[in-house]
Write a protein that holds these residues in place. Sequence first.
Motif, PDB file in Angstrom:
ATOM      1  N   GLY A 225       0.881  -8.839  -5.918  1.00  0.00           N
ATOM      2  CA  GLY A 225      -0.471  -9.196  -5.512  1.00  0.00           C
ATOM      3  C   GLY A 225      -0.594  -9.427  -4.019  1.00  0.00           C
ATOM      4  O   GLY A 225       0.288  -9.051  -3.243  1.00  0.00           O
ATOM      5  N   GLU A 226      -1.667 -10.085  -3.617  1.00  0.00           N
ATOM      6  CA  GLU A 226      -1.942 -10.297  -2.198  1.00  0.00           C
ATOM      7  C   GLU A 226      -1.694 -11.741  -1.787  1.00  0.00           C
ATOM      8  O   GLU A 226      -2.352 -12.280  -0.895  1.00  0.00           O
ATOM      9  CB  GLU A 226      -3.387  -9.898  -1.889  1.00  0.00           C
ATOM     10  CG  GLU A 226      -3.647  -8.409  -2.129  1.00  0.00           C
ATOM     11  CD  GLU A 226      -5.076  -8.008  -1.820  1.00  0.00           C
ATOM     12  OE1 GLU A 226      -5.905  -8.907  -1.533  1.00  0.00           O
ATOM     13  OE2 GLU A 226      -5.371  -6.801  -1.884  1.00  0.00           O
ATOM     14  N   GLN A 227      -0.744 -12.367  -2.453  1.00  0.00           N
ATOM     15  CA  GLN A 227      -0.351 -13.724  -2.101  1.00  0.00           C
ATOM     16  C   GLN A 227       1.106 -13.703  -1.656  1.00  0.00           C
ATOM     17  O   GLN A 227       1.674 -12.652  -1.399  1.00  0.00           O
ATOM     18  CB  GLN A 227      -0.564 -14.654  -3.302  1.00  0.00           C
ATOM     19  CG  GLN A 227      -2.007 -14.703  -3.795  1.00  0.00           C
ATOM     20  CD  GLN A 227      -2.212 -15.649  -4.944  1.00  0.00           C
ATOM     21  OE1 GLN A 227      -1.955 -16.843  -4.853  1.00  0.00           O
ATOM     22  NE2 GLN A 227      -2.695 -15.109  -6.077  1.00  0.00           N
ATOM     23  N   GLY A 228       1.703 -14.879  -1.553  1.00  0.00           N
ATOM     24  CA  GLY A 228       3.125 -14.926  -1.211  1.00  0.00           C
ATOM     25  C   GLY A 228       3.441 -14.372   0.155  1.00  0.00           C
ATOM     26  O   GLY A 228       2.990 -14.881   1.183  1.00  0.00           O
ATOM     27  N   CYS A 229       4.198 -13.279   0.184  1.00  0.00           N
ATOM     28  CA  CYS A 229       4.700 -12.750   1.459  1.00  0.00           C
ATOM     29  C   CYS A 229       3.567 -12.286   2.370  1.00  0.00           C
ATOM     30  O   CYS A 229       3.718 -12.270   3.598  1.00  0.00           O
ATOM     31  CB  CYS A 229       5.681 -11.617   1.209  1.00  0.00           C
ATOM     32  SG  CYS A 229       4.947 -10.125   0.513  1.00  0.00           S
TER      33      CYS A 229
END
Length: 235
Positions: A225-229
Amino acid sequence: MEDEEPNGPPVVVRQMQLHLDGIEPLTDEQRVEAWLQEQEHDTADTRTAALFLRDRRTRRARAARWGQVQELQAPFASSWGWLFPGGSESLWLYHEAERAYVEGFPLAALLCAHAASERVLAGCLQGYEDEFDKRWRLWGLGPLVKEAFQRGLIDEPLHDKLMEVNEVRKVSAHFKPPLEPNSLHVRAIRRADTKPELGDEEALDEIAEADALLAIGAATELMRGEQGCWRARWG
């Protein structure tokens, strides 16, 4: 070309059968089962035959579980790939979680998906390590999730999923009293009580598979997805 071991399952399956009026030919499974009953010793051939039967009998169930995994991954499809800050091991663990679930080993899938998420979050937080205690690399998933959430690397829904993964994994990976309220066994008993049509083993399988899908889904959202890193500070 002749088989190296002519008594093996390939010969059993490949044998020609005469078509006789009024006599139904044996299926491949029936022929292999009959051959197995005649064997007195455990050999590579008998194990191959057992795997042949298992493959035939579990194929539809495995295909259904494969479809469940694909449904979780579909919203995060990418034409070019993804970034994995947890190193190659995070990707290996994620794929092991997929394969374990499809093959019918939900507990192994839960443990691998949990470990993949833990590595990815640690990789995301590496850019902040000068602000942490020196022992931060020993943190488990719970502390990593809390720190990532506080820094805005993950949103609240993903935070909640990962914390739930941490809890359901904890009661299986660490020793707990037999009647631990959140244990797999106790939750299966509760499920069987609310769904009398389920047997004990079916209830246990249902709970274990739900835990595994939760973990794979959370790991997929974190890794693809578009979270985390994507929100992390590097360097």
